[in-house]
Design a protein around this motif. Structure first.
Motif, PDB file in Angstrom:
ATOM      1  N   GLN A 113      93.702  37.747  35.785  1.00  0.00           N
ATOM      2  CA  GLN A 113      94.659  37.052  35.282  1.00  0.00           C
ATOM      3  C   GLN A 113      95.644  38.577  34.646  1.00  0.00           C
ATOM      4  O   GLN A 113      97.152  38.670  35.045  1.00  0.00           O
ATOM      5  N   LEU A 114      95.133  39.330  34.356  1.00  0.00           N
ATOM      6  CA  LEU A 114      95.575  40.481  33.410  1.00  0.00           C
ATOM      7  C   LEU A 114      95.329  41.977  33.730  1.00  0.00           C
ATOM      8  O   LEU A 114      96.224  42.451  33.940  1.00  0.00           O
ATOM      9  N   LEU A 115      94.968  42.227  34.754  1.00  0.00           N
ATOM     10  CA  LEU A 115      94.749  43.904  35.344  1.00  0.00           C
ATOM     11  C   LEU A 115      96.026  44.335  36.246  1.00  0.00           C
ATOM     12  O   LEU A 115      95.533  45.120  36.571  1.00  0.00           O
ATOM     13  N   ASP A 191     103.964  33.574  25.719  1.00  0.00           N
ATOM     14  CA  ASP A 191     103.886  34.698  26.131  1.00  0.00           C
ATOM     15  C   ASP A 191     104.667  36.323  26.698  1.00  0.00           C
ATOM     16  O   ASP A 191     105.991  36.027  26.155  1.00  0.00           O
ATOM     17  N   ALA A 192     104.664  37.347  26.989  1.00  0.00           N
ATOM     18  CA  ALA A 192     105.393  37.806  26.781  1.00  0.00           C
ATOM     19  C   ALA A 192     106.448  38.006  28.127  1.00  0.00           C
ATOM     20  O   ALA A 192     107.240  38.909  27.301  1.00  0.00           O
ATOM     21  N   VAL A 251     113.150  20.025  30.917  1.00  0.00           N
ATOM     22  CA  VAL A 251     111.780  20.870  30.195  1.00  0.00           C
ATOM     23  C   VAL A 251     112.336  21.892  30.232  1.00  0.00           C
ATOM     24  O   VAL A 251     112.207  22.300  32.406  1.00  0.00           O
ATOM     25  N   ALA A 252     112.817  22.898  29.983  1.00  0.00           N
ATOM     26  CA  ALA A 252     113.422  24.141  30.414  1.00  0.00           C
ATOM     27  C   ALA A 252     112.377  25.439  30.080  1.00  0.00           C
ATOM     28  O   ALA A 252     112.050  25.314  28.706  1.00  0.00           O
ATOM     29  N   VAL A 253     112.481  26.099  31.170  1.00  0.00           N
ATOM     30  CA  VAL A 253     111.650  27.295  30.868  1.00  0.00           C
ATOM     31  C   VAL A 253     112.912  28.594  31.444  1.00  0.00           C
ATOM     32  O   VAL A 253     112.642  28.798  32.907  1.00  0.00           O
ATOM     33  N   ALA A 254     112.291  29.763  31.134  1.00  0.00           N
ATOM     34  CA  ALA A 254     112.709  30.991  30.802  1.00  0.00           C
ATOM     35  C   ALA A 254     112.811  32.628  30.588  1.00  0.00           C
ATOM     36  O   ALA A 254     111.935  32.198  30.070  1.00  0.00           O
ATOM     37  N   GLY A 261     103.428  34.387  36.826  1.00  0.00           N
ATOM     38  CA  GLY A 261     103.197  32.899  36.335  1.00  0.00           C
ATOM     39  C   GLY A 261     103.926  32.713  35.020  1.00  0.00           C
ATOM     40  O   GLY A 261     103.441  31.344  34.857  1.00  0.00           O
ATOM     41  N   SER A 262     104.552  33.329  34.293  1.00  0.00           N
ATOM     42  CA  SER A 262     104.297  32.504  32.980  1.00  0.00           C
ATOM     43  C   SER A 262     105.175  31.521  33.104  1.00  0.00           C
ATOM     44  O   SER A 262     106.881  31.051  34.164  1.00  0.00           O
ATOM     45  N   GLY A 263     105.395  30.518  32.373  1.00  0.00           N
ATOM     46  CA  GLY A 263     105.281  29.019  32.914  1.00  0.00           C
ATOM     47  C   GLY A 263     104.799  28.022  33.308  1.00  0.00           C
ATOM     48  O   GLY A 263     105.286  26.581  33.671  1.00  0.00           O
ATOM     49  N   MET A 264     104.110  28.244  34.256  1.00  0.00           N
ATOM     50  CA  MET A 264     103.277  27.223  35.072  1.00  0.00           C
ATOM     51  C   MET A 264     102.892  26.289  34.912  1.00  0.00           C
ATOM     52  O   MET A 264     103.422  25.309  34.806  1.00  0.00           O
ATOM     53  N   SER A 265     101.951  26.425  33.619  1.00  0.00           N
ATOM     54  CA  SER A 265     101.305  25.870  32.747  1.00  0.00           C
ATOM     55  C   SER A 265     102.245  24.301  32.323  1.00  0.00           C
ATOM     56  O   SER A 265     102.208  23.055  32.890  1.00  0.00           O
TER      57      SER A 265
END
Length: 355
Positions: A113-115, A191-192, A251-254, A261-265
């Motif tokens: 997830q982070l590498l 998340d960032a 539902v809005a995610v910017a 995959g920021s906003g995936m969940s």
């Protein structure tokens, strides 16, 4: 066939069924890992450490090793269920790197997830990560955008890389019984890569064209949401998430451009609750979104386009409901934890040690 599962130290699989029974969390185990049994793979989970002294030692080790769970990994080596398992399954690098680095034992499969953000890591962490990746029998990601980075920058062979689509509990996340609030835009995210500034500006623009529009934003990030525009929620929503998503018209995610995959969940949970999404396009969400079918996808950083998409669904509730219904149906087919388990079981069976 059995998989020994190592989760990050604060996820206690033994307590999860009781938490699920009270409605506190989705799934019977974290990430719905127990659903592997439907696809021919039984699971046994590494127990969380007990006692003040072992936990204090483990915490010190994690602090010095940038979160890597070396103490927990060594302790689990002595468990006969681990030694007799066909494969060791780790959900992330914090458990996967130590598990793959220790000698002996079953093949190791680890999520990553982070590498793909190595800038924040020390040379020692990166050195250990590279050695561990070489020793892993398979590496899975849940965002397709990470595959080129793992292949080209981390030199993970294609034969070891797998995409396992992220899934959620479609029984726990479901449409609510009450009415939808046609004035409400909802958003969640810590998340960032979140771009709450664009989100807030866009909703403010929509409000000027569709009076009464308001935003409810759940985040721990430092944001400036005027009280006249909406409500800022601090802290995890927990069991309130279903109501939070389900009552929103959209539902809005910017986000900023990213491959994680920021906003995936959030998007999948909204779909499960029968609500449409407006989201920023990103490589990390490739394969999860269907523009014009169950939501609208806009370019990153474009306030006007984001506002136009949100405004279109606020002004047309029937379209919003139709998209929400379509999203729920697609999620049931493609993006549940059972579908996730099916893909993961295929990876496990490919690398499990022969009996």
């Amino acid at each position: 066939m059995r998989a020994w599962v190592e989760l990050i130290h604060y996820l206690d699989a033994a307590k999860w069924p009781a938490r699920n029974a009270t409605g506190e969390v989705p799934n019977v185990t974290p990430f719905g890992i127990d659903e592997l049994s439907r696809h021919g793979v039984d699971v046994a989970f590494r127990q969380v450490l007990k006692g003040r002294i072992p936990n204090a030692i483990a915490r010190r080790v994690r602090d010095r090793a940038e979160g890597l769970e070396w103490f927990e990994a060594v302790a689990s080596q002595y468990n006969p269920l681990r030694r007799s398992a066909d494969v060791v399954l780790c959900w992330d690098e914090y458990t996967g790197i130590p598990a793959a680095s220790l000698p002996g034992g079953p093949p190791v499969i680890s999520g990553v997830q982070l590498l793909t953000d190595p800038e924040a890591r020390t040379p020692e962490f990166l050195r250990r990560a590279r050695k561990a990746l070489d020793r892993m029998d398979a590496v899975f990601v849940q965002a397709k955008g990470m595959i080129p980075v793992m292949r080209d920058e981390w030199n993970v062979p294609e034969r070891k890389l797998r995409f396992v689509p992220f899934g959620i509990d479609g029984d726990w996340f479901r449409p609510i019984d009450g009415d939808v609030d046609r004035t409400l835009v909802a958003s969640v995210g810590d998340d960032a890569h979140r771009d709450h500034e664009t989100l807030i500006k866009a909703v403010a623009d929509v409000r000027r064209r569709v009076p009464g529009t308001r935003l409810e934003l759940a985040t721990q990030l430092d944001v400036d949401l005027p009280g006249s525009l909406g409500v800022l929620h601090r802290g995890h929503l927990g069991r309130k998430r279903r109501q939070f998503y389900g009552q929103a018209n959209v539902v809005a995610v910017a986000t900023q451009p990213n491959i994680h995959g920021s906003g995936m969940s959030v998007i999948l949970e909204a779909m499960a609750c029968g609500r449409p999404y407006v989201v920023t396009a990103s490589a990390g969400l490739d394969g999860y979104l269907k523009h014009g079918h169950d939501g609208l996808v806009v370019p990153p950083g474009d306030v006007d386009m984001f506002a136009s998409a949100v405004g279109a669904l606020m002004a047309d509730p029937e379209r919003a409901d139709a998209m929400g219904k379509a999203g729920r149906a697609r999620l049931e087919r493609e993006l549940t934890t059972d579908v996730q388990a099916q893909h993961l079981a295929e990876v496990i069976k490919e690398v499990a040690r022969p009996r």
